[in-house]
Design a protein around this motif. Structure first.
Motif, mmCIF file in Angstrom:
data_model
loop_
_atom_site.group_PDB
_atom_site.id
_atom_site.type_symbol
_atom_site.label_atom_id
_atom_site.label_comp_id
_atom_site.label_asym_id
_atom_site.label_seq_id
_atom_site.Cartn_x
_atom_site.Cartn_y
_atom_site.Cartn_z
ATOM 1 N N ALA A 116 47.072 40.036 42.864
ATOM 2 C CA ALA A 116 48.366 40.712 42.940
ATOM 3 C C ALA A 116 49.039 40.463 44.284
ATOM 4 N N ASP A 117 48.267 40.467 45.370
ATOM 5 C CA ASP A 117 48.822 40.187 46.699
ATOM 6 C C ASP A 117 49.389 38.771 46.756
ATOM 7 N N LEU A 118 48.631 37.826 46.214
ATOM 8 C CA LEU A 118 49.077 36.432 46.251
ATOM 9 C C LEU A 118 50.335 36.238 45.407
ATOM 10 N N LEU A 119 50.409 36.909 44.275
ATOM 11 C CA LEU A 119 51.611 36.797 43.437
ATOM 12 C C LEU A 119 52.832 37.349 44.151
ATOM 13 N N VAL A 120 52.674 38.459 44.868
ATOM 14 C CA VAL A 120 53.793 39.015 45.642
ATOM 15 C C VAL A 120 54.247 38.016 46.706
ATOM 16 N N ALA A 121 53.270 37.386 47.382
ATOM 17 C CA ALA A 121 53.611 36.404 48.411
ATOM 18 C C ALA A 121 54.357 35.214 47.812
ATOM 19 N N VAL A 492 37.447 51.586 39.902
ATOM 20 C CA VAL A 492 37.351 50.303 40.602
ATOM 21 C C VAL A 492 37.560 49.142 39.634
ATOM 22 N N ALA A 493 36.902 49.210 38.480
ATOM 23 C CA ALA A 493 37.053 48.136 37.489
ATOM 24 C C ALA A 493 38.498 48.031 37.012
ATOM 25 N N PHE A 494 39.145 49.170 36.820
ATOM 26 C CA PHE A 494 40.544 49.186 36.368
ATOM 27 C C PHE A 494 41.447 48.545 37.420
ATOM 28 N N LEU A 495 41.251 48.887 38.684
ATOM 29 C CA LEU A 495 42.081 48.346 39.756
ATOM 30 C C LEU A 495 41.865 46.844 39.932
ATOM 31 N N LEU A 500 44.297 44.370 42.170
ATOM 32 C CA LEU A 500 44.301 44.991 43.488
ATOM 33 C C LEU A 500 43.225 44.348 44.360
ATOM 34 N N ALA A 501 43.538 44.125 45.624
ATOM 35 C CA ALA A 501 42.578 43.518 46.544
ATOM 36 C C ALA A 501 41.387 44.443 46.762
ATOM 37 N N ARG A 502 40.222 43.867 46.949
ATOM 38 C CA ARG A 502 39.009 44.673 47.146
ATOM 39 C C ARG A 502 39.103 45.569 48.377
ATOM 40 N N ARG A 503 39.821 45.108 49.392
ATOM 41 C CA ARG A 503 39.929 45.934 50.603
ATOM 42 C C ARG A 503 40.740 47.198 50.366
ATOM 43 N N LYS A 504 41.443 47.278 49.218
ATOM 44 C CA LYS A 504 42.255 48.451 48.903
ATOM 45 C C LYS A 504 41.581 49.371 47.891
#
Length: 547
Positions: A116-121, A492-495, A500-504
């Motif tokens: 998701a982070d990479l797609l936003v970027a 966690v599995a849902f996120l 969602l990034a693991r750090r979040k």
């Protein structure tokens, strides 16, 4: 070329920009005055240390030159948009320097980012923008890389440094040995975009120019006294604002940058002492854990033994202050100077301690606004909110809607409550809803949005719990539907399934046996979640079990 959203930058008012130039705070240096000038003046000096070893300034300059050739060979040049995904390795540093010199607009992400982070970027750049990332992360992020040009980050490694390196008119080299100088990029254009967690349910793209980044790094040098003898130890992600500031700081002062890719108090303490690190900046919880490890080791102050002591001479602290006994251990036990600094991704190193400040002054506030910086108290949305203006402030957010909410008559609304006394700044609290875990800031509203639709949950809300190891941890309150069982593993599995990034990810799930506490307007009262959670049934991550 970069997106239409970036075409309107910079947002800095012409009068302010003119003032910063007149004061010598903008356009006062070239990129080649950093790595290349250091390579010409002191080629054998240590420039970079990571898990793979050491690079001298001559070797780093040669690697950056090779990186520029790699980019040109891939058709990447001035005006292009590129995503850089990196951990704390030499490859990321070399790629960053090469990309800056190529004149691209660089969107940076930590190697632990999610799809998701990479797609936003990628959405912030035109279709077809390339992604530079470690080969080991490509499979994990494959869902966001479909149809995207991928450049292995490992291509940006050490190169031959046989020839002296300089592109600065003030540097010297043997006649006929000078490498071809690169054209210096426009220092006002959008150079770097990083994502900051704020009060919105999505990351906000923070846009900086080379001028704003250089101003922030200069401020850090003033606060910490950094010079060519400094050895900066970087634990925060290289692609965070802390990492980018220290990358520029090291290059601009011709200092040494040491990269720590996996933090562990005892092991990191040993490595810090082995390389003779003198400066540590970043999340206070990192400094706290290192100081405790040094104190537990019981060896002599300032020692270089692997088991304990601290080679550090300066500790730059932002955010929450360390417990007084630890501060006294740092100052009296290890002879470390404490430097207070206040800033954010949007306003890096905006204020800080002054060289003449005594101990109590350094511990009592967040310093004075640094050269060119201005602050005032009271915004249209809150009487205690700080308004900031200065040469280190970002150009604006990618989304015009974010800019409308963030700026007021040319001032940046910082989201923190501040007080001003005798030209000094004190932060008294924050207005934004963020978890600060080990210095990594996570937006609660982003997590709330990602949890929408969690199976078996009637209500879900995230919140910050105090944590002795990480400062704060991310927790989730859930009201399960009748007959449903919702666990931390389920959340966690849902996120993860939603990118969602693991750090979040949360480390605690708390079950509510009724509706979550809300205000009359329907807003969840997160402070009550914190207070009432200890009496509730909860699941904990492995790190927290048995504590």
């Amino acid at each position: 070329m970069v997106t239409e959203a970036l075409a309107g930058f910079p947002r800095v008012r012409a009068a302010d920009a003119a003032r910063y130039r007149a004061l010598g705070l903008w356009d006062d240096r070239a990129l080649a005055d950093g790595v290349e000038a250091a390579a010409a003046r002191r080629p054998g000096a240590s420039a970079l240390v990571d898990g793979a070893g050491r690079l001298t300034y001559a070797e780093l300059a040669a690697a950056v030159r090779a990186g520029l050739a790699t980019l040109a060979g891939r058709g990447i040049g001035a005006g292009d948009g590129v995503v850089l995904v990196s951990g704390n390795t030499r490859h990321g540093v070399i790629a960053y320097h090469a990309l800056a010199r190529a004149g691209v607009t660089l969107v940076v992400l930590d190697r632990r980012c999610g799809e998701a982070d990479l797609l936003v970027a990628l959405d912030s750049l035109p279709a077809g923008a390339p992604v530079l990332l470690p080969t080991a992360e490509a499979d994990r992020l494959a869902g966001a890389l479909t149809g995207v040009p991928v450049v292995p980050l490992e291509l940006f490694g050490a190169a031959s440094a046989a020839a002296p390196s300089t592109a600065s008119p003030t540097a010297s080299a043997e006649p006929g040995n000078e490498p071809e100088p690169f054209p210096e990029p426009d220092r006002d254009r959008p150079a770097v975009v990083l994502f900051s967690s704020g009060t919105t349910s999505r990351p906000k793209g923070v846009v900086h120019s080379l001028n704003t980044l250089t101003a922030g790094a200069r401020n850090m040098a003033q606060v910490t006294g950094a010079d060519e003898n400094t050895v900066a130890f970087l634990v925060s992600p290289l692609t965070s604002i802390t990492g980018i500031m220290q990358l520029h700081l090291a290059a601009d002062t011709h200092a040494t940058l040491v990269l720590e890719d996996a933090f562990s108090p005892r092991e990191s303490l040993a490595r810090m002492n082995a390389v003779g690190a003198t400066l540590l900046g970043g999340a206070p919880v990192i400094a706290e854990r290192l100081l405790r490890a040094a104190g537990d080791a019981g060896s002599s102050p300032g020692g270089s033994s692997p088991g304990g002591g601290l080679s550090l001479r300066t500790l730059a602290l932002g955010g929450s202050m360390l417990p007084r006994p630890l501060l006294e251990l740092a100052m009296d036990g290890f002879g470390i100077e404490i430097a207070r600094v206040y800033g954010s991704s949007e306003a890096p190193n905006f204020s800080g301690s002054l060289p003449a400040d005594d101990r109590e002054r350094r511990l009592s506030d967040d310093g004075a606004p640094l050269p060119g910086g201005e602050a005032r108290v009271g915004s249209a949305r809150h009487p205690g909110e700080g308004l900031l203006r200065g040469p280190c402030l970002f150009l604006g957010y990618l989304d015009p809607a974010d800019n409308a909410a963030a700026f007021e008559d040319g001032w940046y609304r910082c989201g923190d409550q501040i007080e001003l006394h005798d030209g000094r700044l004190t932060v008294t609290g924050r207005l934004t809803e963020i978890v600060n875990r080990n210095g990594l800031k996570i937006s609660l509203t982003e997590v709330d949005a990602a949890l929408a639709g969690l199976p078996g949950a009637l209500e879900v809300a995230s919140f910050a719990m105090p944590d002795p190891s990480t400062g704060e941890r991310l927790a989730v309150a859930v009201q399960p539907a009748e007959g449903a069982a919702v666990t931390l593993d389920d959340a966690v599995a849902f996120l993860l399934a939603h990118g969602l990034a693991r750090r979040k990810l949360p480390e605690q799930l708390v079950r509510w046996d009724g509706p979550l506490p809300r205000t009359a307007s329907g807003k969840v009262v997160r402070s009550r979640l914190v207070m009432e959670s200890p009496a509730k049934s909860s699941d904990l991550a492995d790190r927290l079990r048995g504590t």
